[in-house]
Scaffold this active site. Structure first.
Site, PDB file in Angstrom:
ATOM      1  N   LYS A   1      -2.329  -0.953  -4.131  1.00 41.67           N
ATOM      2  CA  LYS A   1      -3.018  -0.581  -3.690  1.00 41.67           C
ATOM      3  C   LYS A   1      -2.381   0.910  -3.739  1.00 41.67           C
ATOM      4  O   LYS A   1      -1.304   0.711  -2.813  1.00 41.67           O
ATOM      5  CB  LYS A   1      -4.069  -0.294  -2.415  1.00 41.67           C
ATOM      6  CG  LYS A   1      -5.150   0.644  -1.886  1.00 41.67           C
ATOM      7  CD  LYS A   1      -5.371   0.438  -0.477  1.00 41.67           C
ATOM      8  CE  LYS A   1      -6.826   2.042  -0.625  1.00 41.67           C
ATOM      9  NZ  LYS A   1      -7.315   1.956   1.069  1.00 41.67           N
TER      10      LYS A   1
ATOM     11  N   ARG B   1       0.746   9.990   5.702  1.00 43.90           N
ATOM     12  CA  ARG B   1       1.411   9.331   6.324  1.00 43.90           C
ATOM     13  C   ARG B   1       2.634   7.676   5.230  1.00 43.90           C
ATOM     14  O   ARG B   1       2.935   7.048   6.093  1.00 43.90           O
ATOM     15  CB  ARG B   1       0.062   8.085   5.416  1.00 43.90           C
ATOM     16  CG  ARG B   1      -1.258   8.204   5.834  1.00 43.90           C
ATOM     17  CD  ARG B   1      -1.994   7.186   6.212  1.00 43.90           C
ATOM     18  NE  ARG B   1      -3.623   7.585   6.103  1.00 43.90           N
ATOM     19  CZ  ARG B   1      -4.547   7.641   6.886  1.00 43.90           C
ATOM     20  NH1 ARG B   1      -3.574   8.074   7.786  1.00 43.90           N
ATOM     21  NH2 ARG B   1      -6.116   8.236   6.154  1.00 43.90           N
TER      22      ARG B   1
ATOM     23  N   ARG C   1     -11.007  10.511   2.745  1.00 44.65           N
ATOM     24  CA  ARG C   1     -10.629  11.166   3.437  1.00 44.65           C
ATOM     25  C   ARG C   1     -12.082  12.486   3.653  1.00 44.65           C
ATOM     26  O   ARG C   1     -12.117  12.615   4.945  1.00 44.65           O
ATOM     27  CB  ARG C   1      -9.776  12.250   3.487  1.00 44.65           C
ATOM     28  CG  ARG C   1      -7.730  11.601   3.010  1.00 44.65           C
ATOM     29  CD  ARG C   1      -7.554  11.071   4.052  1.00 44.65           C
ATOM     30  NE  ARG C   1      -6.086  10.107   3.757  1.00 44.65           N
ATOM     31  CZ  ARG C   1      -4.900  10.761   3.012  1.00 44.65           C
ATOM     32  NH1 ARG C   1      -4.513  11.450   3.112  1.00 44.65           N
ATOM     33  NH2 ARG C   1      -4.404   9.247   2.778  1.00 44.65           N
TER      34      ARG C   1
ATOM     35  N   TYR D   1     -15.309   0.780  -6.488  1.00 44.25           N
ATOM     36  CA  TYR D   1     -16.630   1.706  -6.572  1.00 44.25           C
ATOM     37  C   TYR D   1     -18.147   1.222  -7.284  1.00 44.25           C
ATOM     38  O   TYR D   1     -19.063   1.834  -7.598  1.00 44.25           O
ATOM     39  CB  TYR D   1     -16.749   2.793  -5.826  1.00 44.25           C
ATOM     40  CG  TYR D   1     -15.683   3.543  -4.871  1.00 44.25           C
ATOM     41  CD1 TYR D   1     -16.310   3.333  -3.171  1.00 44.25           C
ATOM     42  CD2 TYR D   1     -14.674   3.458  -4.937  1.00 44.25           C
ATOM     43  CE1 TYR D   1     -15.631   3.445  -2.340  1.00 44.25           C
ATOM     44  CE2 TYR D   1     -13.984   3.729  -3.928  1.00 44.25           C
ATOM     45  CZ  TYR D   1     -13.918   3.948  -3.056  1.00 44.25           C
ATOM     46  OH  TYR D   1     -12.963   3.833  -1.616  1.00 44.25           O
TER      47      TYR D   1
ATOM     48  N   LYS E   1       0.575  -1.363   0.281  1.00 43.84           N
ATOM     49  CA  LYS E   1       0.079   0.162  -0.588  1.00 43.84           C
ATOM     50  C   LYS E   1       0.861   1.301   0.034  1.00 43.84           C
ATOM     51  O   LYS E   1       1.480   1.562   0.724  1.00 43.84           O
ATOM     52  CB  LYS E   1      -0.577   0.701   1.490  1.00 43.84           C
ATOM     53  CG  LYS E   1      -1.866   1.405   1.555  1.00 43.84           C
ATOM     54  CD  LYS E   1      -2.483   1.272   2.277  1.00 43.84           C
ATOM     55  CE  LYS E   1      -3.292   2.155   2.532  1.00 43.84           C
ATOM     56  NZ  LYS E   1      -4.729   1.912   3.437  1.00 43.84           N
TER      57      LYS E   1
END
Ligand code: PBG
Length: 328
Positions: A252, A221, A210, A317, A200
């Site tokens: 990802k 991050r 977010r 999605y 990731k």
């Protein structure tokens, strides 16, 4: 003596009819390979639109159940649940609380679909922490790897007790898969599987997500998610997760990392998932809304490219809508 003319090699011969193109096509997208992510908001009585992800909502408990029932009816490969809690704290305790929104939603969805649809849950603290990081912080503000592992173990057990089929650790702490496996086994949840977000990256394409989870993150991050420059390290991360007991691994984002999906697919003996993330969704939707691309064709080509790169499973999605097109 005359030489015979050298024949023109004609790959186009196999493209002359739609039926022939279909017969020789190398890659397919099927509903069973698609997993639908679903956001559920604590206290919501109606689904709420997410501005940067047109067509995607923060569900109420009822609308999430309906979406899960539809996903099962379409024969999807699963639903991946994310909770949006009403209150957050420094340790993300809402993720572990059996009455926290994510654990409540797992119970709702499992009651709705039973074993007809694999039910998965994001296992990460970032939706539940007031600072928005994926783990707890040291006094100096660094993300504390080993203290976080303990909380992930508790969160995994809470999700398993709620009936989840697969937990999806996405926080990129070192050793998280081993810690979660031993916590699950210790609590008797031997059959709860781990879909590890093994590889990731710290990506700009998470932007719309977010908003979807009302994230409170300041900064980035980059001390735990990977550097987008590194493919070899991506393979290493997924190999470590397999060693620790991951049942599937995930890459990802997907589109900017198709080469990494291929390398991970070739390196591990378990199914590989890829997450077609929020920013990838938003780009296609925005261009289509402007009339700049053919929406349906662009979506199907996107999903096909991720499958062709080597993903066995695609989180997207568009899962339900694409499944309807594919079954039509
Ligand atoms: C972390 C998590 C993120 C996504 C899924 N799980 C966000 C992040 O790491 O910042 C992103 C999904 C998307 O962008 O569609 N819990």
């Amino acid at each position: 003596m005359n030489e015979l003319p050298r024949p023109v090699v004609r790959p186009r011969r196999l493209r002359t009819t739609a039926a022939l193109r279909r017969a020789v096509s190398e890659t397919s997208v099927e509903p069973r390979q698609l997993v639908l992510p679903g956001f559920v908001r604590e206290g919501a009585s109606e689904p709420r639109p997410i501005g940067s992800m047109p067509g995607v909502v923060q569900h109420s408990r009822d609308s999430l159940r309906a979406a899960a029932a539809e996903a099962a009816g379409l024969g999807l490969g699963g639903i991946m649940l994310f909770g949006v809690p009403g209150t957050k704290d420094a340790t993300g305790s809402g993720g572990i609380d059996p009455d926290g929104i994510l654990n409540v939603a797992i119970r709702d969805v499992v009651a709705e679909v039973g074993d007809a649809l694999p039910v998965m849950a994001d296992l990460c603290l970032d939706e539940f922490t007031d600072h928005g990081h994926c783990g707890v912080l040291t006094p100096s503000g660094a993300v504390d790897n080993d203290a976080t592992l303990d909380l992930y173990g508790q969160m995994a057990v809470a999700q398993a007790e709620a009936g989840v089929h697969l937990v999806g650790p996405s926080g990129m702490m070192d050793g998280q898969v081993a810690a979660i496996r031993s916590a699950l086994d210790g609590a008797g949840h031997l059959d709860t599987a781990i879909l590890a977000y093994g590889t990731k990256y710290a990506s700009a394409f998470y932007g719309p997500f977010r908003e979807a989870v009302d994230s409170s993150l300041q900064g980035d991050r980059r001390t735990y998610q990977q550097d987008p420059a590194n493919a070899r390290e991506g393979v290493r991360e997924s190999l470590l997760d397999v060693e620790q007991g991951a049942d599937l691994v995930m890459v990802k984002p997907a589109l900017a990392y198709l080469d990494v999906i291929r390398q991970v697919r070739d390196a591990v003996p378990v199914p590989v998932a890829a997450y077609n993330i929020s920013g990838e969704y938003a780009m296609v939707e925005a261009a289509a809304a402007n009339g700049w691309i053919d929406r349906q064709a662009a979506i199907l080509e996107t999903l096909l490219s991720i499958r062709r790169a080597g993903a066995d499973v695609v989180l997207t999605y568009w899962a339900a809508e694409a499944a309807r097109w594919l079954r039509a």
